[in-house]
Each structure stands twice: as structure tokens, then as C-alpha cells.
Scaffold this active site. Structure first.
Site, PDB file in Angstrom:
ATOM      1  N   LYS A   1      52.034  41.574  36.913  1.00 43.80           N
ATOM      2  CA  LYS A   1      52.717  42.924  36.359  1.00 43.80           C
ATOM      3  C   LYS A   1      52.134  43.982  36.884  1.00 43.80           C
ATOM      4  CE  LYS A   1      51.807  40.958  32.198  1.00 43.80           C
ATOM      5  NZ  LYS A   1      51.643  40.581  30.902  1.00 43.80           N
TER       6      LYS A   1
ATOM      7  N   THR B   1      54.994  50.606  24.254  1.00 40.79           N
ATOM      8  CA  THR B   1      54.388  49.503  25.139  1.00 40.79           C
ATOM      9  C   THR B   1      53.522  48.620  24.502  1.00 40.79           C
ATOM     10  OG1 THR B   1      52.581  51.067  25.812  1.00 40.79           O
ATOM     11  CG2 THR B   1      54.363  51.256  27.330  1.00 40.79           C
TER      12      THR B   1
ATOM     13  N   GLY C   1      52.844  45.431  22.871  1.00 38.24           N
ATOM     14  CA  GLY C   1      53.396  44.037  22.762  1.00 38.24           C
ATOM     15  C   GLY C   1      54.367  43.765  23.915  1.00 38.24           C
ATOM     16  N   THR C   2      54.080  44.477  25.132  1.00 40.10           N
ATOM     17  CA  THR C   2      55.052  44.358  26.079  1.00 40.10           C
ATOM     18  C   THR C   2      54.762  43.028  26.976  1.00 40.10           C
ATOM     19  OG1 THR C   2      53.601  45.748  27.643  1.00 40.10           O
ATOM     20  CG2 THR C   2      55.475  46.777  26.830  1.00 40.10           C
ATOM     21  N   GLY C   3      53.241  42.902  26.985  1.00 47.55           N
ATOM     22  CA  GLY C   3      53.028  41.426  27.757  1.00 47.55           C
ATOM     23  C   GLY C   3      53.521  40.249  26.849  1.00 47.55           C
ATOM     24  N   CYS C   4      53.317  40.410  25.651  1.00 45.35           N
ATOM     25  CA  CYS C   4      53.826  39.340  24.827  1.00 45.35           C
ATOM     26  C   CYS C   4      55.202  38.959  24.858  1.00 45.35           C
ATOM     27  CB  CYS C   4      53.545  39.547  23.317  1.00 45.35           C
ATOM     28  SG  CYS C   4      51.722  39.761  22.999  1.00 45.35           S
TER      29      CYS C   4
END
Length: 529
Positions: free
Chosen positions: A196, A242, A244-247
């Protein structure tokens, strides 16, 4: 007026299989990350979410202030319990919290033969809090990555994993460097790696931006088997939303995979989902706020099977509907006080209406696309023709001959109503045509039921010459027609957008006003002149 029997589609409903995703992760009480975000994402993608909780956190959008690790054997028991009962299409990980949990999870993946495993190597929160001990990174690499279908690290996570495994880490100056990192990670076991790029915004020439002003693009790089590379480019967004963007990204990918997308398509779709989630974020909290997880979800204002209930309870519909059902003309039918000349004029115009009603159903046949529905509409036209013959016989009991009916001029209200229905049928779709016709179907049934229950209704054909008319529309065959017609509209309306539902309701309201105009063609009380 006759019943409306519309094309049958209830038997044509297709059953879809809901994707089922098990999320093994920590809980975020503020709802923007962790299990809470995962479940929102999966719901937004129409998937069934299951969870195994690895940790409880004390956090909000400003940061994490406490972590309680759930014992690894308890996490394993949660996974066992779910897998013993429900087929799992995808297992997705988030915050694992400890070496013991990683080892236990890896063992369950092997034992339960999990078909797809998506690993989001959560190590540090958006606010900078450590969520996985550095000592556990090596454990993650040796135990979990060999079982991983897709690994989704951000650049800091990718670098940390490579350093812990003694792998080379290039300085990231371009998209090519991100691809190189992905290939190095792939050597640790994952079939696919998504690097990412949010931590390394790029200039217009796709090299690393050196200043804030240079930030133009973000590129996520997916590497896969046989040297496959997919680059997903988006515009840089300056945003604090942003959390919790990865989750959210990993869960969106998992949802897509559970719904049988291939990996590149699942990743691209998920990246676009998160991009839009940031762009439309609700600005919640004082720190790094959450995404808008439901940006592409539109909800209908009624539950499946209850559109008619919703329709007739709306204030804008109630007003005109009550005026129609309790119209003085109707009440005169109930107590027998309606002037006979008014009824004679009405019944003739109703016959003329049926001519155009037949045209409308013939038009419905034209708008149908299969022979079964075309045949059904043809049957309706034939049914109306038979009912018109009955109308002629009914008129004769009031001294109205067929020749007199044929010689009667169609009145303005009849013309306005029928041409409105036909215009809707010509200019719009099948469902709009049914909504234009619905006040006739529903209204006559509602009128009959109201009169049956009303205390002033004279329920005797000797004392009330209009009792036979009331019985006709209260009869079982007409009640069944109302039920079937309503069910068909219920089936079709579920596929509409909220905006389209509003348009269809306005058609219904206008057609109901036309029905009122039909009553008002003739006086409801005897003239005193």
C-alpha cells in the site's frame, strides 16, 4: 373496474450465495478500525461477518491508551466454534497482538484447511501506537505468511517485516521500488502481496514526492504469481479521515474474494472503495476520523414485502387516499343514497374506461420480454373483455342498453385518467405502468372493505341497489387479485433505488387523484332543483 394481474416474477427470483468471512482481530470501541470497521465493510459488501476477538483496546480517533490481549487458546476456541458450524470462505486477520495468538492461528488455518487467508499485518495504529510486539514479527513471518493468500502491508510494515527477516530493503523512490519490496515479501510465503502506497505519495512523474506541494498520486502495487504486477493509481487526498484504512481495505478485499472475484479485481475494487470512503468521510472525532463505510449503500425506506404498508401510511399518500376511499360518491354507494342517474353515468364511463384499461394491459404485454408474461397480459385483456360483457348485462338491470353505452361520449375526467395511464406506460417502464394502474386495483378493494365495515352501509340488495356492486369488489376473487397484484409490485419495487421509489409514489398519488376525478364526474347527492 377490473383486477390487475401483472407479469409473474416472484418465481423468477434468483438466489445468491452470501460470502462468509471470519475476521480474527482486535476490537476498537470508537468503531473506526478493528472488528467494528471490518464488520461495517463486510455488511456494505453484503457479506456475512464472523469474528474471533484477539484483543480489547481502549482507543478513540486520537489514539490507543490501553490493550487487553485475549488468551491465545480462547482465540483458538472462537475459531473452532465458528468453523464447526459455518463454512468459511475467507479468513481475514487484523491485530493479532501476541506471538502465541499468531502460532495458534497458524495451526488452525492448517487444521481447518482455510481456503483463502488475507493477512493485514497490523503492527502500528494510524495514531502511532504499537499493536504488535516487534518480537512477534518474526513469528508472523515464519508461521503465518507461508499460509497466506494475500498479504496487505503498508510501506512501514513491509520494511519492518523485511528487516526482521534479513531481507534487502530498497530506498523507495518510485513505483518500481514498491514492486521490489512486494517481491521480497512474496519470498516469505504469500502468494500475493499488496504494497500500500499511502505512506509514500508520488509526484506527477510517479517518483516519490519530496514536499507536500509535490503530492499528486498514490499507487498501490499488487504482485502475484508468474511475475504478475497490478498498479492501482489514485489521486492523493489530504485527509485526517484515515482511521482504520488498513482494516477496511483488507476486509473489502476479503469480501470481494468471498464473492468469487479474482485477486486483481478484488484488490482494485477494494482500493476504489477505500478511496471513496476517505473522500466522503463523515468527519467524526477529534483525531484521525473513520471512513464512510457505507458510501455506496442506498437503503429503501421499507422492509421487503411491506412497500404497500409504507405507501399507504405516508402523509402525502394518506391525504389523497382517504379522500378517494371516503369520497361522498363512495359513501352514497354504501348507504344507498347515491342518485341513480349518477350511478348510471358512472357505470357507463367505467365501461369506456375499461376499453383503455385493455389498451394499457396490451401495452404491458409489449413491455414484457418473455412469452410467459406476454401470454399473461393477453389473458388479462381477454378477462377485461369478458368483464365488459358483464358490464353490459349489469347496465341492462338499470335500463341502460348496449347501444346507449356505445353512443355515450367519453367524459373529460375519464379521458384525462386513461390517457395519463397510457402516457406513463409509453414513456416509462413496466413498473411505472403498474403503479399508475394500482389505485384502481387497490382502491376498489379498499373501498369495498371499508364499506363492509362501515356502520352506515346498507348490506341488503333489496334496500340498497348498490349492494351487488360492493359485493363484487369484496368478493374472494377480487381480494385474491389485490393480493397477487400487490405481491408483484412488492417484488419489483425492491430492485428500485430510493429516488425511483419516490418517482413511482408520485405516479401513484397522481393516479389516485385521477380516481377521485372519476367519482366527481357525477353528483353524490340528489339535486334539490
Amino acid at each position: 373496474m377490473p383486477s390487475i394481474i401483472s407479469p409473474t416474477t416472484a418465481s423468477q427470483k434468483t438466489m445468491t450465495t452470501m460470502g462468509k468471512v471470519l475476521v480474527v482481530a482486535g476490537s476498537d470501541p470508537s468503531g473506526g478500525a478493528g472488528l467494528e470497521a471490518d464488520q461495517k465493510v463486510l455488511a456494505a459488501h453484503k457479506c456475512y461477518a464472523m469474528t474471533a476477538t484477539t484483543a480489547l483496546t481502549v482507543q478513540n480517533t486520537k489514539g490507543v491508551t490501553g490493550v487487553h490481549i485475549v488468551p491465545a487458546d480462547f482465540v483458538a476456541s472462537q475459531i473452532e466454534a465458528v468453523a464447526a458450524d459455518i463454512d468459511i470462505d475467507v479468513l481475514k486477520t487484523g491485530m493479532l497482538g501476541s506471538e502465541e495468538t499468531i502460532i495458534a492461528l497458524a495451526e488452525k488455518i492448517v487444521k481447518l484447511s482455510m481456503p483463502i487467508v488475507v493477512v493485514d499485518p497490523v503492527m502500528v495504529s494510524t495514531s502511532g501506537s504499537q499493536l504488535l510486539p516487534q518480537s512477534a514479527v518474526q513469528t508472523l513471518s515464519t508461521h503465518l505468511l507461508p499460509q497466506t493468500t494475500l498479504l496487505t502491508p503498508n510501506i512501514p510494515e513491509a520494511i519492518l517485516i523485511l528487516k526482521q527477516n534479513g531481507r534487502p530493503v530498497p530506498e523507495i523512490k518510485s513505483v518500481a521500488d514498491m514492486e521490489a519490496i512486494g517481491r521480497e515479501l512474496q519470498k516469505l510465503g504469500p502468494k500475493w502481496v499488496l504494497v500500500k502506497g499511502g505512506h509514500v505519495p508520488l509526484k506527477s512523474d510517479l517518483t516519490a514526492a519530496e514536499t507536500d506541494a509535490d503530492r499528486v498520486f498514490v499507487v498501490d502495487v499488487l504482485v502475484g504469481p508468474e511475475d504478475l504486477v497490478v498498479k492501482i493509481q489514485a489521486s492523493w487526498q489530504e485527509s485526517t479521515s484515515t482511521h482504520g484504512t488498513g482494516c477496511s481495505l483488507a476486509s473489502a478485499i476479503s469480501a470481494n474474494l468471498s464473492n468469487k472475484m479474482d485477486v486483481p479485481s478484488a484488490v482494485r475494487s477494494a482500493c476504489r472503495y477505500v478511496e471513496a470512503g476517505i473522500k466522503t468521510a463523515p468527519r467524526i472525532g477529534q483525531g484521525n476520523g473513520p471512513l464512510n463505510h457505507f458510501h455506496s449503500i442506498s437503503s429503501l425506506p421499507f422492509s421487503p414485502g411491506y412497500f404497500m404498508e409504507y405507501l399507504l401510511s405516508r402523509a402525502d399518500v394518506c391525504k389523497v387516499w382517504d379522500e378517494f376511499v371516503y369520497h361522498p360518491f363512495v359513501m352514497g354507494l354504501g348507504n344507498g343514497s347515491l342518485p341513480l342517474d349518477s350511478f348510471k353515468g358512472y357505470i357507463i364511463q367505467d365501461y369506456l374506461y375499461l376499453v383503455h384499461f385493455s389498451r394499457a394491459n396490451a401495452l404491458a404485454a409489449y413491455k414484457s420480454t418473455n412469452i410467459k408474461d406476454i401470454a399473461r397480459s393477453t389473458e388479462i385483456v381477454n378477462h377485461i373483455a369478458r368483464e365488459m360483457d358483464l358490464h353490459i348485462g349489469y347496465c341492462k338491470t338499470f335500463g341502460i342498453s348496449e347501444a346507449e353505452i356505445a353512443a355515450t361520449t367519453e367524459l373529460q375526467a375519464c379521458t384525462a385518467y386513461t390517457r395519463y395511464v397510457l402516457d406513463i406506460g409509453m414513456s416509462q417502464d413496466w413498473l411505472a405502468l403498474q403503479m399508475a394502474l394500482a389505485p384502481c386495483l387497490l382502491g376498489y378493494g379498499a373501498v369495498a372493505q371499508m364499506l363492509l365495515a362501515h356502520k352506515d352501509t346498507v348490506k341488503d340488495s333489496k334496500s340498497n341497489i348498490y349492494w351487488a356492486w360492493i359485493e363484487n369488489y369484496a368478493a374472494e376473487d377480487y381480494t385474491e387479485a389485490v393480493r397477487l397484484g400487490s405481491e408483484l409490485i412488492e417484488t419489483h419495487i425492491r430492485t428500485c433505488s430510493p429516488a425511483r421509489v419516490e418517482e413511482l409514489i408520485q405516479i401513484f398519488i397522481h393516479a389516485t387523484r385521477m380516481e377521485i376525478g372519476f367519482w366527481e364526474m357525477f353528483p353524490a347527492i340528489q339535486s334539490q332543483i
